[in-house]
Every structure is written in structure tokens, then in C-alpha cells.
Design a protein around this motif. Structure first.
Motif, short mmCIF file in Angstrom:
data_model
loop_
_atom_site.label_atom_id
_atom_site.label_comp_id
_atom_site.label_asym_id
_atom_site.label_seq_id
_atom_site.Cartn_x
_atom_site.Cartn_y
_atom_site.Cartn_z
N THR A 131 0.84 -1.20 0.00
CA THR A 131 0.00 0.00 0.00
C THR A 131 0.88 1.25 0.00
O THR A 131 1.74 1.41 0.87
CB THR A 131 -0.89 0.05 1.26
OG1 THR A 131 -1.53 -1.19 1.41
CG2 THR A 131 -1.90 1.17 1.16
N PRO A 140 -10.18 12.78 3.82
CA PRO A 140 -11.09 11.68 4.13
C PRO A 140 -10.34 10.51 4.76
O PRO A 140 -9.11 10.44 4.70
CB PRO A 140 -11.65 11.28 2.76
CG PRO A 140 -10.63 11.77 1.78
CD PRO A 140 -10.00 12.96 2.38
N SER A 141 -11.08 9.61 5.36
CA SER A 141 -10.49 8.46 6.02
C SER A 141 -9.69 7.62 5.02
O SER A 141 -10.15 7.39 3.92
CB SER A 141 -11.62 7.66 6.65
OG SER A 141 -11.14 6.45 7.11
N GLY A 142 -8.48 7.23 5.41
CA GLY A 142 -7.66 6.39 4.54
C GLY A 142 -6.78 7.16 3.58
O GLY A 142 -6.10 6.57 2.75
N CYS A 143 -6.73 8.51 3.71
CA CYS A 143 -5.95 9.29 2.74
C CYS A 143 -4.47 9.35 3.11
O CYS A 143 -3.66 9.84 2.34
CB CYS A 143 -6.52 10.70 2.63
SG CYS A 143 -6.23 11.70 4.09
N GLY A 144 -4.10 8.87 4.30
CA GLY A 144 -2.69 8.84 4.66
C GLY A 144 -2.28 9.87 5.70
O GLY A 144 -1.10 10.03 5.97
N LYS A 145 -3.24 10.54 6.33
CA LYS A 145 -2.92 11.55 7.35
C LYS A 145 -2.17 10.94 8.52
O LYS A 145 -1.12 11.45 8.93
CB LYS A 145 -4.21 12.19 7.92
CG LYS A 145 -5.26 12.56 6.94
CD LYS A 145 -6.50 13.11 7.62
CE LYS A 145 -7.33 12.09 8.37
NZ LYS A 145 -8.07 11.14 7.54
N ALA A 201 0.87 4.72 0.93
CA ALA A 201 -0.01 5.55 1.76
C ALA A 201 0.32 7.03 1.62
O ALA A 201 -0.55 7.88 1.73
CB ALA A 201 0.08 5.13 3.22
N THR A 242 -0.59 8.15 8.71
CA THR A 242 0.71 7.63 8.30
C THR A 242 1.76 8.73 8.30
O THR A 242 2.87 8.56 8.82
CB THR A 242 0.61 6.99 6.91
OG1 THR A 242 -0.43 6.01 6.93
CG2 THR A 242 1.91 6.34 6.51
N1 ADP Z 1 0.08 -1.01 8.90
C1 ADP Z 1 -0.43 -0.88 7.68
N2 ADP Z 1 -0.17 -1.78 6.71
C2 ADP Z 1 -0.69 -1.64 5.50
N3 ADP Z 1 -1.44 -0.63 5.09
C3 ADP Z 1 -1.75 0.32 5.98
C4 ADP Z 1 -1.26 0.25 7.32
N4 ADP Z 1 -1.71 1.34 7.99
C5 ADP Z 1 -2.44 2.04 7.10
N5 ADP Z 1 -2.47 1.45 5.89
C6 ADP Z 1 -3.13 1.94 4.67
O1 ADP Z 1 -2.55 3.17 4.33
C7 ADP Z 1 -3.54 4.08 3.92
C8 ADP Z 1 -3.49 5.34 4.77
O2 ADP Z 1 -3.85 4.99 6.10
P1 ADP Z 1 -3.93 6.07 7.25
O3 ADP Z 1 -2.70 6.88 7.25
O4 ADP Z 1 -4.24 5.35 8.51
O5 ADP Z 1 -5.16 6.95 6.81
P2 ADP Z 1 -5.96 8.08 7.61
O6 ADP Z 1 -5.32 8.30 8.93
O7 ADP Z 1 -5.91 9.27 6.73
O8 ADP Z 1 -7.37 7.58 7.74
C9 ADP Z 1 -4.87 3.35 3.98
O9 ADP Z 1 -5.16 2.90 2.69
C10 ADP Z 1 -4.59 2.21 4.91
O10 ADP Z 1 -5.38 1.11 4.56
#
Ligand code: ADP
Ligand code: MG
Lengths: 350, 273
Positions: free
Chosen positions: A17, A38-43, A19, A45
Motif C-alpha cells: 500500500t 477523508p479516512s484512509g488518505c494517509g494523514k 499511503a 501515516t
Molecule cells: N500497517 C499498515 N499496513 C498496511 N497498510 C496500511 C497500514 N496502515 C495504514 N495502511 C493503509 O494506508 C492508507 C493510509 O492509512 P492512514 O494513514 O491510517 O489513513 P488516515 O489516517 O488518513 O485515515 C490506507 O489505505 C490504509 O489502509
């Protein structure tokens, strides 16, 4: 170089992925930066890479002039407030605050003074002997804040810390966080998916979509001047209205009306964006809205209805106007407050 | 009314169950307070006699064994050392094994865990000769160390601690790291206090397990000085009342441990955190 510097930072998780894509960003000392998207955008991370909780796949992170890439989180001097607070369940509030100081080998009296000062600031002095399980949501939130403040770190990181609170408390804590940050003056990054939270807290905000910063600026800049369809739709409540149209020879033809003398040389399919609050009623207006529903908020009315082509549309007007369900309104766009985006790329063209 | 009847009925069944379990123990205890001629003539007794002190003191201090050099008191001491050693050592090793398995980035940690786990299928009795020859080579026959170490790696305890660690939220570790805790501090300041009740429960289990060992101490001790209580039950000679008294006393240490620690024990078994 600014206080916190991200240079071409990329994160690819072991499962493939991607991110965060080549993100660059500078944050000044004392600034309150908000990551919104939005949720899942990488914030999260991105934030966790600053904290050192995720490895950086590519790029550099500099904090206070030092390269952080290989520095252990325990050595970075950053503090983080988690969504579920992550309080230490077996320690009372005092020890929750004191733990980080003890690990730094600070002497007992200094610790006691710092903890008491922080507790006073956050109004949790009465609960110092309690375990986290005996606190309400708002109190836990304060303890989590206290744990961050007491260490006087280089930077505060907040990962959606308000989303577990009820609506009223969320607004109250939002205000307190802002006040506190101004008082303490610590550089902060706050992650949220809530655009109202983002607008109210930020000195500057970064709107993130699919691992890319779509736009960076002060809340007002971003509200007034969104650079893409995504940002325009994400920031502002109720959401901006979007209509299909065609731009040719500086003339925009949407279904049912035309706008002439548009400040753009773009030609082709476009999306026209109009905020609900940038409309007013007038005779022979451009847009004709058939009212289906009125939400009376007191200060404002939110008028929902359909255009001639059955497209949903929203109009916001002052609360003292009476608007009948089923009536037809004739609306004009306030002076040039519309946004035109290339339909294929989503980029702003006017 | 019907509720009263059903609940009385279930209480009655429970009471019968308790009686079936307690009465034989009570009869042994009551009989152990009489003189042996009394028992030999009249059989087991339901009521207390007046030779309690006489019988119990004699059992505790009597020099038994083939060479007359071991007393029951010494056996209790040996058993206590062995059971405590097994309990502490197995809890410590399991805690650390589970910590490594869950928190260190070990390749194939799950596979490793299952390899540890299947040792449950290989009880001491199956590996007793290789284990004995290892201890003999190391010159550990007839030592407390030899009694304790070979039975002090517990796959069950490792399983319990591992499952518990897996329920500890990641944010706790991350938060602790940002607060400057290294791996050792996280173990000591977080995992150990959080698993306190489970540690106590495991200490009790492993104490009783160590206390009840029979075959291993029998094999690894040739000197009477290292006899344990459970071995003594078999080895003790003497009159019937003295044997009864010894049986009763042999039950005391595990019961004491359970009574002292039961508050934590019950919490640890029936409550996750
Ligand atoms: N430990 C992980 N392993 C694999 N993919 C991940 C992991 N953590 C997050 N992701 C993926 O990385 C992307 C960004 O996640 P995340 O930063 O948590 O988003 P946000 O905080 O914006 O909701 C998402 O598609 C999520 O599924
Ligand atoms: Mg997140």
C-alpha cells in the motif's frame, strides 16, 4: 530551513500500500498545522512518520535542524495524543503525567512541580490520584493532553483526538486545545477528517487526498480559493454545489443558463462549483430552484431542492427569511463567486 | 415458589457433591487424631480424638527413610523449595518468551510459538531418560537445581502470556516509546503490572505442579536429603495414624498458597485484564 521539514517523504507499507506519495512540507516554529482529508488518505501515516512510529520509505524528515529518519521515537522529543488516548491503565493520573519525565531522569521535586502545573492548566488537579478507568471521556482527553504538555516537547502530534467525544464536548475541547496551544506556543500537527475542526483550529492546513497534499494554506485561503474539485468539495459545509457545463470562448453554458466573460482560456467540459452561501434571491436570476426541504438553523436556513434538470442543489439564506416548501426561488450568484474546474483533471481553471 | 424449589434442589445437589469430596478427607483427619490401636480396633473415625499434637509432632520430627536421615519437616522444606523454584522460574521464562514472541520482530514468530506449544504433547515422563542423562552429565543429580530446572519451561504459561500480550493495544507501546521507554522499561513498567493477576494465577498453577511432581524427584535424587513430600507419602513407614497425619499435612501448602493468593487467582482466570 524551517522547524519541521518534510522532503519528498514517501511511505509504502510492507503489503504494498502506497499511503504517502513524495510529500514535501515545511512547518514553522509555533505553528498549528492541520492535516485534513477523508479516512484512509494517509494523514495518520504522515503523522506517525514524524513521530517515528513508522519507518520512512523514502525522503527526509528534519526536526529543529536534525535529520530524524533513523532517530528512535523515544529520542525524538515529540509528544502524541492518540484517538483512544492510550492512557496507562494501571497508573493513576499523576503517574501517567510523570512517566515520561521519570524516564528522562528528572528529579522528583521538579517532576512534582511540572505535573502539578500541567494539571492546574488542564483543570485535572482533583483527579491526580484516580486511575484512567474512573474518568469521563473529557477528563481522559485532558489527561492525554497533560501527558503531552508536561514534557514540554519540540512538537505536539494529535491523531483525531476529539473523535471519541460527543458533539458538545468536542466543540468545547476544540476550543481548549486551540487556547492551550496558543498559551504554550508549541508547534503542533493535528490530524482530523472533520473539516470544521480543521478550519477552526488551523493556522495553516494541508488538505490531503490519496496520499498527496492537494492544497496547503490558511483556512480562509483554502475556502476562498480552492485549487481543485476535491478541495472545493471537501472544505465548506454544506458542501459546494457542482453543476456540469461547457466552457467555450470565455462563455460557460450550464444546463439552463450561461455565464459570459469568464476569466479563463480553457475550452471543454467543466464542472461549475457554487457555494450555498454565495447565492441570493433576485428577480430573473440565473438559477431557478424548486424548494423541497428547509432546515431552519435559527441563524440560517438551509434550502434543499432541485433545479430544472432534477439536479440536487442547496441554498443558504439568513434565518429571518421565510421560505415555503414547494415554492420556486430565482437565485443569482454573488459577484463572481463561482469556481470552474476542468472536468477530466479536477484542476481549477478560472 | 417454584423458583424456591428449583434453587433448593440445586443447592441440595451441590451439598451432596461437597459431602462426597469432603467426608473422606475429614475421616482421614479425624482418624489421624486418634491412637493407632484405636484405629486398628475400630476402623476409621468420624470424630476427633485427643492425640493430635502427639501424632503430628512425631511425624514432623521422626527420622525416616532407609538411612534414618530425613524428617517430614525436611521434606516439606524440600518440596517448598522445589515448588517455589518451579513456579518462579517457569513464570519468568514464560513471561520473557512471550514478550519476545509478541514484541520482537522475530521471523516466523508464530511457527516458533507452535513449536514451543507442542512440547505440551511431550510430557516429562516421555523424555525422562534423556533429561536424566543430561542432568547426570551436568552433575546435577541430588541438587535443588536438578529438581527444579528440567520442569521449569511451561508452554501453557507461555501461551497464556502470549495471548494476553496480544490484547494489549499497540497505542500503549507507542505511547510509552514516545515517553522515552525502551523495550526493557516497557516490559517492566507496563506488561508486568498489566498481567499481574495472570502472573499470580500462573504462580499458583506452577507451584501446585511443582509440588505434585513424583517421578522426576524419585529419579533425580538418590540421597534421602532431597526427598519431597509426595515421595515421602510413598516412602514413609510407620503406623497408620502417622501416615494419615502426613497425608493431611501434605495438603496444607497448596491450600495455603491458594487461600493467600485466591483473590488475584480468581481475577486472573476469569477476567481478561
Ligand atoms: N500497517 C499498515 N499496513 C498496511 N497498510 C496500511 C497500514 N496502515 C495504514 N495502511 C493503509 O494506508 C492508507 C493510509 O492509512 P492512514 O494513514 O491510517 O489513513 P488516515 O489516517 O488518513 O485515515 C490506507 O489505505 C490504509 O489502509
Ligand atoms: Mg487515521
Amino acid at each position: 530551513m524551517s522547524f519541521l521539514d518534510l522532503k519528498n517523504v514517501t511511505k509504502i507499507y510492507p503489503n504494498g500500500t502506497k499511503a504517502v506519495h513524495e510529500t514535501s512540507l515545511s512547518i514553522n516554529e509555533g505553528e498549528f498545522m492541520v492535516f485534513v482529508g477523508p479516512s484512509g488518505c494517509g494523514k495518520s501515516t504522515l503523522l506517525r512518520m514524524v513521530a517515528g512510529l513508522e519507518d520512512i520509505t523514502e525522503g527526509d524528515i528534519n526536526l529543529d535542524g536534525k535529520l530524524m529518519n533513523e532517530v528512535d521515537p523515544s529520542e525524538r522529543d515529540v509528544a502524541m495524543v492518540f484517538q483512544n488516548y492510550a492512557l496507562y491503565p494501571h497508573m493513576n493520573v499523576y503517574n501517567n503525567l510523570a512517566y515520561g519525565l521519570k524516564n528522562r531522569g528528572i528529579d522528583k521535586e521538579t517532576i512534582e512541580q511540572k505535573v502539578n502545573d500541567a494539571a492546574k492548566l488542564l483543570q485535572i488537579s482533583d483527579y491526580l490520584q484516580r486511575k484512567p478507568s474512573m474518568l469521563s471521556g473529557g477528563q481522559r482527553q485532558r489527561v492525554a493532553m497533560g501527558r503531552a504538555i508536561v514534557r514540554n516537547p519540540k512538537i505536539f502530534l494529535f491523531d483525531e483526538p476529539l473523535s471519541n467525544l460527543d458533539a458538545k464536548l468536542r466543540i468545547q475541547m476544540r476550543l481548549e486545545i486551540k487556547k492551550l496551544q496558543q498559551k504554550v506556543g508549541v508547534t503542533s500537527i493535528f490530524v482530523t477528517h472533520d473539516q470544521v475542526e480543521a478550519m477552526t483550529l488551523a493556522d495553516r492546513l494541508a488538505v490531503i487526498n490519496n496520499g498527496i497534499i492537494e492544497q496547503l494554506g490558511t483556512p480562509i485561503e483554502i475556502y476562498d480559493n480552492p485549487k481543485s474539485l476535491f478541495v472545493a468539495g471537501f472544505i465548506g459545509s454544506p458542501q459546494m454545489n457542482f453543476l456540469d457545463g461547457n466552457l467555450k470562448n470565455k462563455t460557460l453554458s450550464a444546463e439552463g443558463f450561461e455565464i459570459k466573460d469568464i476569466n479563463s482560456d480553457f475550452e471543454g467540459e467543466v464542472t461549475l462549483g457554487i457555494r450555498p452561501e454565495h447565492l441570493s434571491q433576485s428577480e430573473n436570476g440565473l438559477i431557478s430552484l424548486r424548494v423541497e426541504l428547509v432546515e431552519q438553523l435559527g441563524s440560517d436556513n438551509l434550502v434543499y431542492g432541485q433545479l430544472k434538470n432534477k439536479k440536487d442543489f442547496c441554498y443558504r439564506c439568513p434565518g429571518n427569511q421565510t421560505i415555503e416548501k414547494g415554492s420556486n426561488l430565482s437565485l443569482n450568484i454573488d459577484n463572481n463567486k463561482y469556481y470552474i474546474f476542468d472536468k477530466s483533471t479536477g484542476k481549477r481553471v478560472n | 415458589m417454584t423458583r424456591f424449589i428449583t434453587s433448593s434442589f440445586s443447592h441440595l445437589i451441590l451439598l451432596i457433591g461437597i459431602l462426597i469430596m469432603v467426608v473422606p478427607v475429614w475421616m482421614i483427619f479425624a482418624s489421624s487424631t486418634h491412637t493407632s490401636s484405636m484405629i486398628n480396633m475400630n476402623g476409621l473415625q468420624m470424630f476427633l480424638g485427643d492425640s493430635f499434637y502427639e501424632n503430628y509432632l512425631r511425624v514432623l520430627l521422626y527420622q525416616g527413610g532407609f538411612f534414618k536421615e530425613i524428617t517430614a519437616l525436611k521434606m516439606f522444606f524440600n518440596s517448598f523449595i522445589m515448588a517455589t523454584g518451579v513456579a518462579i522460574l517457569s513464570v519468568v521464562t514464560s513471561l520473557m518468551a512471550a514478550y519476545a514472541l509478541v514484541y520482537y520482530r522475530i521471523k516466523h514468530a508464530t511457527l516458533l510459538f507452535w513449536i514451543i506449544f507442542i512440547t505440551i504433547l511431550v510430557p516429562l515422563e516421555l523424555r525422562i531418560f534423556p533429561t536424566y542423562s543430561v542432568m547426570a552429565e551436568l552433575n546435577l543429580v541430588n541438587s535443588y537445581f536438578g529438581l527444579i530446572v528440567p520442569i521449569s519451561a511451561s508452554a501453557i504459561a507461555t501461551l497464556f502470556f502470549r495471548q494476553f500480550y496480544k490484547t494489549v493495544p499497540d497505542e500503549l507501546l507507542e505511547s510509552a516509546k514516545l515517553d522515552g521507554a525502551n523495550t526493557w522499561r516497557f516490559f517492566v513498567d507496563f506488561l508486568i503490572p498489566l498481567s499481574k493477576t495472570m502472573i499470580v494465577a500462573m504462580l499458583i498453577f506452577m507451584f501446585v505442579f511443582g509440588y505434585n511432581q513424583y517421578l522426576w524427584p524419585l529419579l533425580v535424587t538418590t540421597s534421602e536429603q532431597y526427598w519431597t513430600v509426595v515421595m515421602g507419602l510413598k516412602m514413609m513407614s510407620g503406623s497408620i495414624v502417622h501416615r494419615f497425619a502426613f497425608v493431611i499435612m501434605s495438603m496444607v501448602p497448596p491450600i495455603l498458597i491458594i487461600i493467600v493468593l485466591q483473590k488475584h487467582f480468581i481475577k486472573g482466570v476469569f477476567q481478561d485484564k
